[in-house]
Design a protein around this motif. Sequence first.
Motif, PDB file in Angstrom:
ATOM      1  N   ARG A 138      86.385   7.463  38.643  1.00 49.40           N
ATOM      2  CA  ARG A 138      86.460   6.240  39.050  1.00 49.40           C
ATOM      3  C   ARG A 138      85.723   4.983  38.775  1.00 49.40           C
ATOM      4  O   ARG A 138      85.830   3.969  38.995  1.00 49.40           O
ATOM      5  CB  ARG A 138      86.054   6.306  40.777  1.00 49.40           C
ATOM      6  N   GLY A 139      84.880   5.335  37.593  1.00 42.84           N
ATOM      7  CA  GLY A 139      84.090   4.282  37.075  1.00 42.84           C
ATOM      8  C   GLY A 139      83.069   3.591  37.828  1.00 42.84           C
ATOM      9  O   GLY A 139      82.415   2.677  37.783  1.00 42.84           O
ATOM     10  N   THR A 140      82.554   4.553  39.005  1.00 40.91           N
ATOM     11  CA  THR A 140      81.573   4.039  39.756  1.00 40.91           C
ATOM     12  C   THR A 140      80.252   4.404  39.448  1.00 40.91           C
ATOM     13  O   THR A 140      79.060   3.668  40.090  1.00 40.91           O
ATOM     14  CB  THR A 140      81.745   4.523  41.412  1.00 40.91           C
ATOM     15  N   LEU A 195      78.442   3.020  36.879  1.00 33.99           N
ATOM     16  CA  LEU A 195      77.842   2.049  36.356  1.00 33.99           C
ATOM     17  C   LEU A 195      77.314   1.348  37.665  1.00 33.99           C
ATOM     18  O   LEU A 195      76.192   0.847  37.530  1.00 33.99           O
ATOM     19  CB  LEU A 195      78.804   1.094  35.796  1.00 33.99           C
ATOM     20  N   PHE A 196      77.967   1.370  38.947  1.00 37.62           N
ATOM     21  CA  PHE A 196      77.317   0.823  40.079  1.00 37.62           C
ATOM     22  C   PHE A 196      76.141   1.380  40.659  1.00 37.62           C
ATOM     23  O   PHE A 196      75.169   0.793  41.164  1.00 37.62           O
ATOM     24  CB  PHE A 196      78.414   0.686  41.251  1.00 37.62           C
ATOM     25  N   GLN A 240      74.145   3.198  38.608  1.00 39.10           N
ATOM     26  CA  GLN A 240      72.980   3.026  37.425  1.00 39.10           C
ATOM     27  C   GLN A 240      72.466   1.566  37.849  1.00 39.10           C
ATOM     28  O   GLN A 240      71.459   1.393  37.535  1.00 39.10           O
ATOM     29  CB  GLN A 240      73.535   2.784  35.851  1.00 39.10           C
ATOM     30  N   LEU A 241      73.225   0.618  38.264  1.00 36.09           N
ATOM     31  CA  LEU A 241      72.559  -0.714  38.692  1.00 36.09           C
ATOM     32  C   LEU A 241      71.755  -0.820  39.814  1.00 36.09           C
ATOM     33  O   LEU A 241      71.241  -1.724  40.129  1.00 36.09           O
ATOM     34  CB  LEU A 241      73.788  -1.685  38.666  1.00 36.09           C
ATOM     35  N   ASN A 242      71.957   0.230  40.528  1.00 37.83           N
ATOM     36  CA  ASN A 242      71.478  -0.081  42.231  1.00 37.83           C
ATOM     37  C   ASN A 242      70.125   1.049  42.548  1.00 37.83           C
ATOM     38  O   ASN A 242      69.654   0.801  43.507  1.00 37.83           O
ATOM     39  CB  ASN A 242      72.435   0.196  43.248  1.00 37.83           C
ATOM     40  N   HIS A 291      71.680   7.982  31.239  1.00 32.60           N
ATOM     41  CA  HIS A 291      71.711   6.740  30.584  1.00 32.60           C
ATOM     42  C   HIS A 291      72.166   6.758  29.080  1.00 32.60           C
ATOM     43  O   HIS A 291      72.766   5.796  28.631  1.00 32.60           O
ATOM     44  CB  HIS A 291      70.426   5.903  30.483  1.00 32.60           C
ATOM     45  N   GLU A 307      74.921  -5.786  28.991  1.00 33.50           N
ATOM     46  CA  GLU A 307      74.417  -4.525  29.305  1.00 33.50           C
ATOM     47  C   GLU A 307      73.213  -3.747  28.885  1.00 33.50           C
ATOM     48  O   GLU A 307      72.588  -3.152  29.626  1.00 33.50           O
ATOM     49  CB  GLU A 307      75.576  -3.430  29.075  1.00 33.50           C
ATOM     50  N   ALA A 344      70.777  -5.614  30.997  1.00 32.58           N
ATOM     51  CA  ALA A 344      70.539  -5.143  32.199  1.00 32.58           C
ATOM     52  C   ALA A 344      69.877  -3.513  32.223  1.00 32.58           C
ATOM     53  O   ALA A 344      69.675  -3.074  33.248  1.00 32.58           O
ATOM     54  CB  ALA A 344      71.931  -4.914  32.817  1.00 32.58           C
ATOM     55  N   GLY A 345      69.839  -2.982  30.961  1.00 36.48           N
ATOM     56  CA  GLY A 345      69.368  -1.787  30.684  1.00 36.48           C
ATOM     57  C   GLY A 345      70.286  -0.718  30.865  1.00 36.48           C
ATOM     58  O   GLY A 345      69.969   0.759  31.101  1.00 36.48           O
ATOM     59  N   ILE A 346      71.652  -0.952  30.932  1.00 36.04           N
ATOM     60  CA  ILE A 346      72.619   0.020  31.269  1.00 36.04           C
ATOM     61  C   ILE A 346      72.864   0.686  29.484  1.00 36.04           C
ATOM     62  O   ILE A 346      73.265   1.973  29.721  1.00 36.04           O
ATOM     63  CB  ILE A 346      73.967  -0.854  31.489  1.00 36.04           C
ATOM     64  N   TYR A 357      74.084  -7.990  38.678  1.00 33.12           N
ATOM     65  CA  TYR A 357      75.120  -7.718  37.519  1.00 33.12           C
ATOM     66  C   TYR A 357      76.467  -7.890  38.221  1.00 33.12           C
ATOM     67  O   TYR A 357      76.699  -7.183  39.152  1.00 33.12           O
ATOM     68  CB  TYR A 357      74.656  -6.453  36.957  1.00 33.12           C
ATOM     69  N   SER A 377      80.412  -7.551  36.496  1.00 36.81           N
ATOM     70  CA  SER A 377      81.282  -7.203  35.450  1.00 36.81           C
ATOM     71  C   SER A 377      82.601  -6.910  35.738  1.00 36.81           C
ATOM     72  O   SER A 377      82.712  -6.076  36.901  1.00 36.81           O
ATOM     73  CB  SER A 377      80.515  -6.201  34.833  1.00 36.81           C
ATOM     74  N   ARG A 408      83.785  -4.494  34.427  1.00 41.93           N
ATOM     75  CA  ARG A 408      83.752  -3.110  34.210  1.00 41.93           C
ATOM     76  C   ARG A 408      83.090  -2.444  35.553  1.00 41.93           C
ATOM     77  O   ARG A 408      83.257  -1.113  35.659  1.00 41.93           O
ATOM     78  CB  ARG A 408      82.853  -2.792  32.934  1.00 41.93           C
ATOM     79  N   LEU A 409      82.430  -3.051  36.290  1.00 40.07           N
ATOM     80  CA  LEU A 409      82.018  -2.530  37.528  1.00 40.07           C
ATOM     81  C   LEU A 409      83.135  -2.228  38.387  1.00 40.07           C
ATOM     82  O   LEU A 409      84.076  -3.097  38.987  1.00 40.07           O
ATOM     83  CB  LEU A 409      81.105  -3.591  38.435  1.00 40.07           C
ATOM     84  N   ARG A 410      83.112  -1.023  38.956  1.00 43.32           N
ATOM     85  CA  ARG A 410      84.287  -0.452  40.118  1.00 43.32           C
ATOM     86  C   ARG A 410      83.455  -0.092  41.318  1.00 43.32           C
ATOM     87  O   ARG A 410      82.358   0.427  41.314  1.00 43.32           O
ATOM     88  CB  ARG A 410      84.694   0.925  39.506  1.00 43.32           C
ATOM     89  N   LEU A 411      84.191  -0.277  42.357  1.00 41.14           N
ATOM     90  CA  LEU A 411      83.483  -0.048  43.755  1.00 41.14           C
ATOM     91  C   LEU A 411      84.153   1.216  44.447  1.00 41.14           C
ATOM     92  O   LEU A 411      85.265   1.470  43.816  1.00 41.14           O
ATOM     93  CB  LEU A 411      83.672  -1.493  44.626  1.00 41.14           C
ATOM     94  N   LEU A 414      77.426  -8.416  46.126  1.00 43.17           N
ATOM     95  CA  LEU A 414      76.323  -7.352  46.148  1.00 43.17           C
ATOM     96  C   LEU A 414      75.418  -7.554  44.836  1.00 43.17           C
ATOM     97  O   LEU A 414      74.341  -7.131  45.160  1.00 43.17           O
ATOM     98  CB  LEU A 414      77.091  -5.924  45.532  1.00 43.17           C
TER      99      LEU A 414
END
Lengths: 219, 205
Positions: A77-79, A81-82, A84-86, A218, B51, B54-56, B83, B85, B87-90, B146
């Motif tokens: 679902r591509g979540t 990344l969310f 990783q950011l949090n 990562h 990215e 941001a460290g991704i 961040y 983007s 590309r960010l999915r919720l 967010l």
Amino acid sequence: MVKTIIAHIKKDFRIEFRNRYAASVSFSFAFTTTLAISLAAGGIPFSPQTHAVILWIIMFFTAMSGLAHIFVREEDRGTSLFLQLNSPPLAVFTAKLLYNVLLFFILQCLILPVYLFFMQLDVQSPLFFLGYVFLGGVSLSSSLTILAAIVSRAGARGALFPVISLPVSLPVLWVVIQGTSRSLGRAGFSNPGDMVFLLAFSGTITAVSYLLFEFVWHD
Amino acid sequence: MKKHEYSLQGASITKLYGNAAVLRDISLSMSSPSSLAITGPNGSGKTTLLEIIAGIQRPTKGTVQLFRGDTGLRRPWFQETGYVSPRLRLYDELTAEELIEFTCASRSTSRDRADEFLSMFNLLAHKRKMLSQYSSGMAQRLKCILAFINEPPLLLLDEPGSNLDREGKDALFRYLESIRSERILIIATNEKEEADFCRERISLG
């Protein structure tokens, strides 16, 4: 860190409760298999060893169908990344590990009564039996969680997960089948060394997972 | 509002995919307050650069460091970075309220300003709706909330205005205007309005 981990577990159970994907697939598999074996056996009594093998085949495939989902879902679902950011990787892994242990424990609590009822199983040493079942569950959950994390970052996930999980799970299955078989037998004899092995296996796998996870997450 | 004194130092940032260089020897130095627009054609590495900051992603070569005063901070900087983007999915199975609760707990920050942000981006009435019922514009507004909710000193915004209607863009720029005197703001964009908002600009590709 503790608050972060609790928030993750709460979020994952909320999502699971709302789509019931992993729990329903896993429980349906376990229920159907138990019912099919019980009907096919038609009252023929099995030896404790056969019962232990059947029970752990059901448990293993239940775990395989449900536990990989925790990381694969984030990737599909591509979540991820969310996440990783949090959250720090350590919190993500700890939360996913605890979630899988809890989910598999709940599934075991549902599967065991079904198996005991349909297979009319008489347990000679209930405490040892439950000890093996739940320690085996923790060992399987901990090994499958890190494998799920690795597989979720790869291409052919569906094919890869069973292939790489078999060699890691085999020692656990071997020990837990022997132990469960003994706890079902008339003598009710159990070897505490088996339980120590299961605890040590879970501890080692978890320690290695913590070292490995940041790179998996990562890169 | 908190007064942040942060600086961002990037040296010789290079990113290779195989033999192809997406970024080559990019260096940047920013201190709060400052704002930078990164522009460039598609595929020029704008998102990759954000990215890496941001460290991704890890750069193939070079370093990125964030300092609070003179103290270099350890990666990942998730508590110091907001961040946004495409590309960010919720999570579709959660409501905006639940996702904000999760984000605040993850970032160890208070939820006190949640309703204020939801109101600012006109999502207060929709906070108990599942995200599966959100339009792409509403989801973009929520991504902004967010990213902003813990008031991070470093904001990395990748095409922040995408999917936003006029009202959404106005809300976004009102908020950015209110904080740009104290934060480090980097926007990757090809929109003139977003690029013009920033005081400095670099072009990639």
